[in-house]
Design an enzyme around this catalytic site. Structure first.
Site, mmCIF file in Angstrom:
data_model
loop_
_atom_site.group_PDB
_atom_site.id
_atom_site.type_symbol
_atom_site.label_atom_id
_atom_site.label_comp_id
_atom_site.label_asym_id
_atom_site.label_seq_id
_atom_site.Cartn_x
_atom_site.Cartn_y
_atom_site.Cartn_z
ATOM 1 N N HIS A 147 63.431 104.290 -30.045
ATOM 2 C CA HIS A 147 62.182 105.353 -30.166
ATOM 3 C C HIS A 147 62.201 105.568 -31.850
ATOM 4 C CE1 HIS A 147 62.302 109.506 -29.679
ATOM 5 N NE2 HIS A 147 62.381 109.671 -31.029
ATOM 6 N N GLU A 148 63.170 104.886 -32.923
ATOM 7 C CA GLU A 148 62.853 105.286 -33.999
ATOM 8 C C GLU A 148 62.060 103.885 -34.265
ATOM 9 O OE1 GLU A 148 63.310 107.772 -35.913
ATOM 10 O OE2 GLU A 148 64.687 108.694 -33.952
ATOM 11 N N HIS A 151 58.345 105.416 -33.847
ATOM 12 C CA HIS A 151 58.010 106.019 -35.264
ATOM 13 C C HIS A 151 57.354 104.746 -36.342
ATOM 14 C CE1 HIS A 151 58.468 109.937 -33.398
ATOM 15 N NE2 HIS A 151 59.835 109.625 -33.190
ATOM 16 N N ASP A 158 56.820 112.185 -31.854
ATOM 17 C CA ASP A 158 57.831 112.817 -30.518
ATOM 18 C C ASP A 158 57.110 113.680 -29.533
ATOM 19 O OD1 ASP A 158 60.031 112.097 -31.307
ATOM 20 O OD2 ASP A 158 60.003 113.920 -32.917
#
Length: 885
Positions: A147-148, A151, A158
């Protein structure tokens, strides 16, 4: 393999950091991934095992999430120098640049670029990695890592929104998410732990803050990782399931599906489209555990004929400043000079005292003459670096030259790059060899092209910027001021020594021709004159070192030139208290090269103890090699080039590009005492909504440190325009459009764009609305037009408000969508703004949209959730208590 100097982390925490010159794809596998443990983390070898587990799990998760195309192939774990162990490689020194603390345990990524732009770093806490209870709050570590990573690497955002977890849609209430395939229920949790129907806020007609949406963690759904990776999700949200209505950051910044951004806008877009899926699951990542050592630097200084005159003197002055005030204690320094031949002026010497520093300064070259054989200088410098352990891996070279080689530098650059040294290059010449930029870029060093104007102070600034941050900013020099002038009269000003600095404070005055009169007055009125200062006649330098801790407050300087000459002043200091880090500023451009077709962005991050400092006054000076100067005020308003409001990152588009190299310098000051610390946590999407306790409210703290000033120098950048002038840039895209319906009146708010991106004043606005969001998003001109003849755009950065009545009766339950385009005087139109939505919801006898359709949780599932919530709430407050204690 050389590591990127901007790749790593610091301070009580851990993180992973990426830049375009660091992490890369080797076939289908990512390599040069560095995870660094702060020097202040006590030794706990379990952290190494947990990091390996997280990356290994994340690699397989990434492989399945992205069509089996990519995985994590190699990773390096960087441990602090004080950790003991026989299995740590001890030959590497990685430069450490940016970091941020976690305000809590939640992992997060520091992003401040545009949609699709790489982030700065991922941040984890030791508590998060070691406490298995926290995986119930945030999800499995491997999933959170991916998930990170999305980014960091691909610049996506998000898909939830902690500030707006609910919104109106078609007369009902929806939870902010992507995709709508994820089924949710809305409940409030009472003090006794039972669930009850959500209350409705009469002001917004949405659920009150106590309302939470509950998710079945076992439901079968593939997406989305950027919503809640704690769910049983396996991929990113695709275009055919993307929820364009959701008021989340992904829609605000990108207005397209996460999958689309990754494959069309990210740094890996070309590779991801061309890579073939792996035929079988990838092998586990390989790990290398390395340990930092003391800094090793070799100064390689050009003394060829073209350095004669002011250049050799400026080199001597700047290198003296570096050795006396910048390089840290216990670092090892060597000095080499080159021209027709190369020679060693000092072998590696440990900086152990002021005497050591002064002895090295005495060895700096003072005479120039001969050819410019750069390869000889590089070879000699690399030999010096190999003296301590047989290689140059992780060591640094500061290579200063006039930029024009007599020999063929292309012959020796490959071996210099392969040495593993981090090579910073500083070139005076307007036509410096391109290999100098290549060496810096490929080894993780900085390329700086200072001019040799006697008032610019650029070489002093360049040397001052070559610091090695270990994350312990208490021990690092901070540049408070750097300013110059040409005058035959008085050169006056004020330097503020705030309460975060004061130790080892020095004022360095450089004059061009004759010794000036110097007066420096402390805040209490004490006056320092030449009798209190050291004067180096050969270097034309006057230095005042304040004994002990400098008084906090405004220091006034008055320098009388008597004859017309150039004068410069440089002031540096260090932290006063071991537990109060100084305010710092870091600056850079989003591109190191531009052809003028894409606008450049200037960034400056202002922080103290890695907490964002907001409401500061930040100015950037961009000076080209031809002498043109452009000054920009950088803003932290969340509009134009600035990604997020009040995050301590100040940004602005740079549109006045000219051919050739340019330098960047940023000056920050306290704005009439208005400066503050920003919110003490970073909101994210990784928590499990139904289980985690509520976050503390966002608040700001007064920054009571007194007046302050800071300066920082960024890397030089190159512009090569296809024509004589850069393209005409349209007004910037509006990203903060909001809409509200009051009775039958629509109220729109946004931040005004400029004539050229975020500068100047746009000529006109075009506002359109629709019942259909996608139609407005993809066919703006087909929307219903609003009459804007009475709307005159304001200056860029101003707040715009426009109210109007539509030519329809707005029915209760109706949701409308709005968008804006702006136009400049040359009829260039901006991109369509973010789509703002507003609903007309009249209070009714029963709450609407809270009937929880489409999901039937059994009593067992609900009771399990409540039990988990109570248990985790207990653990959370125990951990929180321990954290604050």
């Amino acid at each position: 393999r050389a590591m990127d100097s901007r790749m790593v982390f610091v301070l009580l925490w851990m993180l992973l950091l990426s830049t375009s010159t660091g992490i890369k794809l080797d076939g289908n596998g990512y390599v040069d991934v560095v995870i660094a443990i702060s020097s202040k983390v006590p030794q706990d070898n379990r952290l190494i095992d947990k990091i390996k587990e997280m990356v290994t799990e994340g690699s397989l998760y990434l492989y399945h999430a992205l069509d089996e195309k990519v995985y994590f192939k190699e990773a390096t774990i960087l441990v602090p120098p004080q950790w003991n162990g026989t299995n740590f490689t001890k030959r590497i020194m990685l430069l450490i640049d940016n970091a941020n603390p976690s305000y809590g345990f939640e992992p997060y990524t520091n992003q401040y670029g545009e949609c699709g732009a790489e982030g700065e770093y991922i941040h984890f806490t030791p508590e998060y990695l070691l406490n298995d209870t926290l995986t119930e709050l945030y999800g499995s570590r491997g999933k959170i890592f991916v998930h990170e990573w999305a980014h960091l690497r691909w610049g996506v955002f998000d898909e939830c929104n902690g500030e707006k977890p609910f919104y109106h849609s078609n007369g009902g209430i929806e939870a902010t998410r992507c995709s709508k395939n994820i089924k949710v229920e809305f409940y409030e949790v009472t003090a006794g732990g039972s669930l009850q129907q959500c209350s409705i806020d009469p002001q917004t007609s949405l659920p009150t803050k106590g309302c939470m949406f509950f998710l079945d963690r076992n439901q079968i759904t593939n997406s989305s990782i950027m919503f809640l990776p704690s769910l049983n999700v396996t991929t990113f949200c695709h275009e055919n399931e993307h929820n364009y209505e959701a008021p989340n950051m992904q829609n605000k910044k990108c207005e397209k599906a996460t999958w689309t951004v990754i494959f069309e806008d990210s740094v890996d877009k070309d590779a991801l489209r061309s890579l073939k899926p792996l035929q079988s699951p990838p092998p586990p990542p390989s790990f290398k555990v390395v340990q930092r050592k003391q800094r090793v630097v070799c100064l390689i200084l050009d003394v060829s004929g073209s350095m004669a005159g002011s250049r050799i003197l400026q080199q001597q002055q700047a290198a003296t400043h570096f050795l006396r005030n910048i390089i840290e204690n216990q670092a090892r320094v060597g000095i080499v000079q080159f021209s027709t031949e190369a020679s060693t002026l000092s072998r590696l010497t440990t900086i152990s005292s002021d005497t050591t520093r002064e002895n090295l300064i005495k060895l700096l070259p003072k005479v120039a003459g001969g050819w410019t054989n750069m390869c000889l200088g590089l070879s000699q410098g690399l030999q010096i670096l190999q003296e301590d352990n047989g290689d140059a891996l992780g060591d640094e070279i500061i290579f200063l030259t006039d930029g024009q080689a007599t020999d063929n530098i292309a012959v020796c650059v490959p071996s210099a790059i392969q040495s593993g040294a981090i090579i910073h290059t500083l070139a005076f010449s307007n036509s410096a060899a391109r290999e100098l930029t290549e060496m810096a870029n490929k080894t993780g060093g900085q390329f700086l092209s200072p001019n040799d104007k006697t008032t610019s102070n650029q070489l002093m600034d360049a040397f001052a910027s070559l610091t090695l941050s270990t994350g312990d900013y208490i021990k690092e020099p901070v540049q408070l001021e750097s300013v110059g002038a040409r005058t035959s009269d008085w050169f006056n000003g004020t330097v503020s020594v705030d309460q975060t600095v004061g130790n080892k404070t020095s004022f360095v005055i450089i004059y061009e021709t004759s010794f000036p009169s110097v007066y420096i007055q402390s805040p209490s009125g004490s006056v320092y004159t030449q009798t209190n200062m050291s004067h180096d006649v050969s270097q034309k330098t006057v230095t005042l070192k304040i004994p002990g801790t400098a008084e906090h407050g405004d220091w006034k300087y008055s320098i009388q030139a008597k004859i017309l000459q150039a004068l410069t002043l440089t002031v540096t200091s260090q932290a006063t208290q071991a537990d109060v880090p100084p305010i710092i500023v870091k600056t850079h451009m989003n591109q190191q090269f531009s052809d003028g077709t894409k606008p450049m962005i200037v960034f400056a991050e202002v922080s103290q103890s890695y907490r964002p400092v907001i409401n500061a006054e930040v100015w950037a000076t961009l000076e080209s090699e031809t002498g043109s100067i452009h000054i920009l005020q950088l803003l932290d308003n969340g509009a134009g080039a600035d990604a997020f409001q009040n995050d301590g990152i100040y940004s602005r588009y740079f549109t006045k590009m000219v051919n050739g190299r340019s330098s960047l310098k940023v000056r920050v000051k306290n704005q009439d005492g208005q400066t503050k610390f920003a919110a003490l946590y970073v909101p994210g999407c990784v928590l499990n909504v139904q289980l985690s306790p509520p976050k503390p409210p966002i608040f700001e703290e007064p920054l009571d440190v007194g007046n302050f000033t800071r300066t920082d120098t960024g890397e030089s950048f190159m512009v090569k325009l296809s024509g004589q002038a850069p393209s005409n840039f349209p007004p910037n895209r509006i990203t903060d459009l909001s809409a509200e319906i009051q009775e039958d009146t629509v109220l729109l708010n946004w931040t005004a764009p400029g004539e050229d991106l975020d500068q100047g004043t746009a000529k006109s606005y075009e506002i359109r609305w629709s019942f259909d969001l996608k139609m407005l998003r993809f066919n703006f001109s087909n929307g219903h037009e609003v009459n804007t003849t009475a709307v005159s755009p304001q200056k860029a950065g101003s707040v715009e408000q426009h109210s109007f009545n539509l030519n329809i009766t707005i029915q209760n339950g109706t949701t409308l969508f709005f968008a804006v385009q702006s136009e400049d005087k040359q009829k260039a139109k901006s991109e369509t703004s973010n789509i703002a939505q507003a609903s007309k919801i009249l209070p009714g006898p029963k709450p609407q949209g809270i009937s929880n359709p489409g999901m039937n949780l059994t009593v067992l599932v609900i009771s399990l959730c409540i039990s988990c919530f109570e248990i985790l709430l207990y653990f959370y407050f125990v951990i929180l208590f321990m954290y604050w204690c």
